[in-house]
Motif scaffolding. Structure first.
Motif, PDB file in Angstrom:
ATOM      1  N   GLN A  93       0.858  -1.192   0.000  1.00 23.75           N
ATOM      2  CA  GLN A  93       0.000   0.000   0.000  1.00 23.75           C
ATOM      3  C   GLN A  93       0.887   1.233   0.000  1.00 23.75           C
ATOM      4  O   GLN A  93       1.881   1.297   0.734  1.00 23.75           O
ATOM      5  CB  GLN A  93      -0.889   0.014   1.243  1.00 23.75           C
ATOM      6  N   ALA A  94       0.506   2.215  -0.817  1.00 23.40           N
ATOM      7  CA  ALA A  94       1.338   3.417  -0.966  1.00 23.40           C
ATOM      8  C   ALA A  94       1.593   4.120   0.369  1.00 23.40           C
ATOM      9  O   ALA A  94       2.710   4.574   0.637  1.00 23.40           O
ATOM     10  CB  ALA A  94       0.695   4.364  -1.974  1.00 23.40           C
ATOM     11  N   GLU A  95       0.557   4.177   1.234  1.00 21.87           N
ATOM     12  CA  GLU A  95       0.737   4.899   2.512  1.00 21.87           C
ATOM     13  C   GLU A  95       1.803   4.203   3.366  1.00 21.87           C
ATOM     14  O   GLU A  95       2.619   4.859   4.021  1.00 21.87           O
ATOM     15  CB  GLU A  95      -0.561   4.946   3.330  1.00 21.87           C
ATOM     16  N   LYS A  96       1.797   2.870   3.339  1.00 19.32           N
ATOM     17  CA  LYS A  96       2.775   2.127   4.148  1.00 19.32           C
ATOM     18  C   LYS A  96       4.177   2.297   3.568  1.00 19.32           C
ATOM     19  O   LYS A  96       5.152   2.428   4.313  1.00 19.32           O
ATOM     20  CB  LYS A  96       2.397   0.648   4.217  1.00 19.32           C
ATOM     21  N   VAL A 119       2.222   3.547  -5.845  1.00 16.45           N
ATOM     22  CA  VAL A 119       3.545   3.071  -5.404  1.00 16.45           C
ATOM     23  C   VAL A 119       4.605   3.507  -6.412  1.00 16.45           C
ATOM     24  O   VAL A 119       5.705   3.945  -6.026  1.00 16.45           O
ATOM     25  CB  VAL A 119       3.524   1.534  -5.199  1.00 16.45           C
ATOM     26  N   LYS A 120       4.276   3.451  -7.681  1.00 16.15           N
ATOM     27  CA  LYS A 120       5.252   3.918  -8.694  1.00 16.15           C
ATOM     28  C   LYS A 120       5.589   5.395  -8.456  1.00 16.15           C
ATOM     29  O   LYS A 120       6.733   5.812  -8.586  1.00 16.15           O
ATOM     30  CB  LYS A 120       4.691   3.711 -10.110  1.00 16.15           C
ATOM     31  N   ALA A 121       4.564   6.162  -8.085  1.00 17.13           N
ATOM     32  CA  ALA A 121       4.780   7.593  -7.861  1.00 17.13           C
ATOM     33  C   ALA A 121       5.741   7.856  -6.706  1.00 17.13           C
ATOM     34  O   ALA A 121       6.362   8.921  -6.635  1.00 17.13           O
ATOM     35  CB  ALA A 121       3.439   8.269  -7.596  1.00 17.13           C
ATOM     36  N   LEU A 122       5.894   6.896  -5.808  1.00 13.98           N
ATOM     37  CA  LEU A 122       6.822   7.046  -4.666  1.00 13.98           C
ATOM     38  C   LEU A 122       8.208   6.486  -4.991  1.00 13.98           C
ATOM     39  O   LEU A 122       9.107   6.531  -4.155  1.00 13.98           O
ATOM     40  CB  LEU A 122       6.278   6.274  -3.456  1.00 13.98           C
ATOM     41  N   SER A 123       8.359   5.915  -6.192  1.00 11.65           N
ATOM     42  CA  SER A 123       9.580   5.178  -6.517  1.00 11.65           C
ATOM     43  C   SER A 123      10.565   6.019  -7.329  1.00 11.65           C
ATOM     44  O   SER A 123      10.171   6.930  -8.060  1.00 11.65           O
ATOM     45  CB  SER A 123       9.223   3.920  -7.317  1.00 11.65           C
ATOM     46  N   GLU A 284     -13.150   1.984 -18.987  1.00  9.58           N
ATOM     47  CA  GLU A 284     -11.941   2.737 -19.331  1.00  9.58           C
ATOM     48  C   GLU A 284     -11.164   3.079 -18.063  1.00  9.58           C
ATOM     49  O   GLU A 284     -11.752   3.506 -17.069  1.00  9.58           O
ATOM     50  CB  GLU A 284     -12.327   4.040 -20.057  1.00  9.58           C
ATOM     51  N   LEU A 285      -9.872   2.893 -18.129  1.00  8.75           N
ATOM     52  CA  LEU A 285      -9.030   3.202 -16.969  1.00  8.75           C
ATOM     53  C   LEU A 285      -8.820   4.721 -16.879  1.00  8.75           C
ATOM     54  O   LEU A 285      -8.409   5.349 -17.854  1.00  8.75           O
ATOM     55  CB  LEU A 285      -7.687   2.493 -17.098  1.00  8.75           C
ATOM     56  N   GLN A 286      -9.131   5.274 -15.758  1.00  5.67           N
ATOM     57  CA  GLN A 286      -8.950   6.722 -15.536  1.00  5.67           C
ATOM     58  C   GLN A 286      -7.829   6.917 -14.545  1.00  5.67           C
ATOM     59  O   GLN A 286      -7.635   6.085 -13.667  1.00  5.67           O
ATOM     60  CB  GLN A 286     -10.224   7.355 -14.941  1.00  5.67           C
ATOM     61  N   MET A 287      -7.115   8.022 -14.668  1.00  5.81           N
ATOM     62  CA  MET A 287      -6.050   8.270 -13.692  1.00  5.81           C
ATOM     63  C   MET A 287      -5.886   9.759 -13.413  1.00  5.81           C
ATOM     64  O   MET A 287      -5.927  10.579 -14.347  1.00  5.81           O
ATOM     65  CB  MET A 287      -4.728   7.703 -14.212  1.00  5.81           C
ATOM     66  N   ASP A 288      -5.715  10.071 -12.169  1.00  7.65           N
ATOM     67  CA  ASP A 288      -5.468  11.445 -11.763  1.00  7.65           C
ATOM     68  C   ASP A 288      -4.177  11.930 -12.435  1.00  7.65           C
ATOM     69  O   ASP A 288      -3.164  11.236 -12.419  1.00  7.65           O
ATOM     70  CB  ASP A 288      -5.335  11.457 -10.226  1.00  7.65           C
ATOM     71  N   GLU A 289      -4.209  13.129 -13.013  1.00  2.00           N
ATOM     72  CA  GLU A 289      -3.087  13.605 -13.818  1.00  2.00           C
ATOM     73  C   GLU A 289      -1.817  13.861 -12.984  1.00  2.00           C
ATOM     74  O   GLU A 289      -0.705  13.581 -13.424  1.00  2.00           O
ATOM     75  CB  GLU A 289      -3.505  14.862 -14.595  1.00  2.00           C
ATOM     76  N   GLU A 290      -2.012  14.351 -11.762  1.00  2.00           N
ATOM     77  CA  GLU A 290      -0.830  14.609 -10.920  1.00  2.00           C
ATOM     78  C   GLU A 290      -0.131  13.278 -10.561  1.00  2.00           C
ATOM     79  O   GLU A 290       1.094  13.167 -10.620  1.00  2.00           O
ATOM     80  CB  GLU A 290      -1.290  15.327  -9.649  1.00  2.00           C
ATOM     81  N   LEU A 291      -0.955  12.282 -10.240  1.00  2.00           N
ATOM     82  CA  LEU A 291      -0.418  10.949  -9.923  1.00  2.00           C
ATOM     83  C   LEU A 291       0.292  10.383 -11.147  1.00  2.00           C
ATOM     84  O   LEU A 291       1.395   9.834 -11.051  1.00  2.00           O
ATOM     85  CB  LEU A 291      -1.578  10.021  -9.496  1.00  2.00           C
ATOM     86  N   ARG A 292      -0.340  10.522 -12.305  1.00  4.37           N
ATOM     87  CA  ARG A 292       0.239   9.983 -13.538  1.00  4.37           C
ATOM     88  C   ARG A 292       1.630  10.582 -13.799  1.00  4.37           C
ATOM     89  O   ARG A 292       2.579   9.867 -14.116  1.00  4.37           O
ATOM     90  CB  ARG A 292      -0.692  10.271 -14.721  1.00  4.37           C
ATOM     91  N   GLN A 293       1.713  11.890 -13.637  1.00  9.60           N
ATOM     92  CA  GLN A 293       3.004  12.540 -13.917  1.00  9.60           C
ATOM     93  C   GLN A 293       4.095  12.053 -12.969  1.00  9.60           C
ATOM     94  O   GLN A 293       5.237  11.861 -13.364  1.00  9.60           O
ATOM     95  CB  GLN A 293       2.857  14.057 -13.827  1.00  9.60           C
ATOM     96  N   LYS A 294       3.722  11.846 -11.715  1.00  6.83           N
ATOM     97  CA  LYS A 294       4.724  11.352 -10.740  1.00  6.83           C
ATOM     98  C   LYS A 294       5.124   9.915 -11.059  1.00  6.83           C
ATOM     99  O   LYS A 294       6.293   9.542 -10.955  1.00  6.83           O
ATOM    100  CB  LYS A 294       4.151  11.412  -9.321  1.00  6.83           C
ATOM    101  N   ALA A 295       4.144   9.101 -11.431  1.00  6.61           N
ATOM    102  CA  ALA A 295       4.424   7.681 -11.714  1.00  6.61           C
ATOM    103  C   ALA A 295       5.212   7.519 -13.011  1.00  6.61           C
ATOM    104  O   ALA A 295       5.922   6.527 -13.193  1.00  6.61           O
ATOM    105  CB  ALA A 295       3.113   6.902 -11.777  1.00  6.61           C
ATOM    106  N   LEU A 296       5.073   8.499 -13.895  1.00  2.00           N
ATOM    107  CA  LEU A 296       5.758   8.417 -15.197  1.00  2.00           C
ATOM    108  C   LEU A 296       7.280   8.486 -15.043  1.00  2.00           C
ATOM    109  O   LEU A 296       8.015   7.804 -15.765  1.00  2.00           O
ATOM    110  CB  LEU A 296       5.263   9.574 -16.097  1.00  2.00           C
ATOM    111  N   VAL A 297       7.746   9.289 -14.095  1.00  2.41           N
ATOM    112  CA  VAL A 297       9.199   9.547 -13.971  1.00  2.41           C
ATOM    113  C   VAL A 297      10.010   8.246 -13.818  1.00  2.41           C
ATOM    114  O   VAL A 297      10.930   7.997 -14.610  1.00  2.41           O
ATOM    115  CB  VAL A 297       9.474  10.546 -12.813  1.00  2.41           C
TER     116      VAL A 297
END
Ligand code: 13P
Length: 306
Positions: A93-96, A119-123, A284-297
């Motif tokens: 879990q991302a929070e953990k 989790v990707k966004a934290l990586s 359709e898979l939807q994703m928050d744009e801020e999360l997407r940008q962080k996970a993309l890196v």
């Protein structure tokens, strides 16, 4: 509708809507048959990054479709069954992970692609089983690393690279349940037959394997070999491509394909829900744009390095 009609309808819709069907090797044979591209996690991420289709239909599990969306924000990513999750991804879990990361501020977070977008966004970097050893070896020798979420893959990387990554305590419910006694029994029944295994299996099984690698690496190893028989220690979906590429070779699996030994989530993709998803352009898979940008890196970092 019978299977042939479904296939025709899927073909028609895919052309009309400029859609591409991506499928993992663990999906049902009928899905692999109609897919435009079948691959392991790494190949699928690469394919998702380069496609010019308007719609990506992802026949796999949720985190794979998320990866496709992260790489393609303007495209529609369709998931035939939104409940097709991943037990391994759910272990972290991302929070953990965020709390653990806060306790280890001087550590980099390396995550296996089998994890959520959060989790990707934290990586700092994403790896797959196909590139993990190569990418870890590219990191500075003294880099302190947290590896999430697969403890078996993490342990394998530690042993192969001499690192001491801190391992998250997660595992794939399929690979982690393969038993040493089942592998030993198979080896005794077929004494000279080499065993190939996926690194999500436990150490005691990997130590008995003659080759360890991602789904694509196992396929290549077996297909490039003159040896005619193999013990295959991974999800049984791989057999479809193995048999296609290797007519005449014999494969022994630890268990007869039974539902408790297969990835039920991968098997949720079928011709009916693929047809319906293409027809209705949903779910359709939807994703928050801020999360997407962080996970993309960290995903882009992986694609650049591998
Ligand atoms: P690969 O596709 O990288 O071999 O990993 C298998 C897997 O865990 C799919 O979820």
């Amino acid at each position: 509708m019978d299977k042939e009609t479904l296939k025709q309808q899927i073909n028609q819709l895919r052309t009309e809507k400029k859609a591409i069907i991506l499928a993992h090797y663990y999906t049902l044979p009928e899905v692999q048959e109609i897919a435009d591209f079948v691959g392991d996690s790494l190949a699928l991420a690469r394919k998702a990054a380069e496609t010019d289709a308007d719609i990506i239909l992802f026949a796999g599990v949720h985190f794979m479709a998320e990866t496709a969306k992260i790489l393609n924000p303007t495209k529609k990513v369709l998931v035939p069954d939104m409940s097709a999750g991943c037990v391994l991804a759910d272990c972290c879990q991302a929070e953990k992970l965020a709390a653990f990361k806060a306790e280890h501020p001087d550590y980099k977070v390396l995550s296996y692609v089998n994890c959520s977008a959060a989790v990707k966004a934290l990586s700092d970097l994403i790896v797959t089983s196909g590139n993990a050893l190569k990418l870890v070896n590219m990191l500075p020798a003294d880099e302190k690393i947290i590896f999430a979420p697969d403890r078996n893959l993490g342990d394998y990387i530690n042993r192969m690279t001499g690192r001491e990554m801190l391992l998250w305590d997660g595992a794939c419910s399929i690979h982690d349940h393969y038993e040493l006694k089942a592998l030993k029994a198979l080896k005794e029944a077929h004494p000279d037959v080499p065993a190939v295994a996926h690194p999500e299996c436990r150490r005691e099984l990997l130590e008995q394997a003659d080759f360890v690698g991602s789904t694509a690496a196992m396929l290549k190893f077996i297909s490039d070999s003159d040896i005619q028989e193999f013990i295959v220690v991974t999800e049984s979906g791989i057999l479809y491509e193995l048999e296609k590429r290797n007519p005449g070779k014999t494969f022994y699996t630890l268990y007869n394909a039974a539902i408790e030994h297969d990835c039920v989530n991968m098997k949720k993709n079928n011709l009916v829900n693929i047809y319906q998803a293409l027809l209705n352009e949903a779910p359709e898979l939807q994703m928050d744009e801020e999360l997407r940008q962080k996970a993309l890196v960290p995903i882009q970092r992986m694609l650049e390095l591998s």
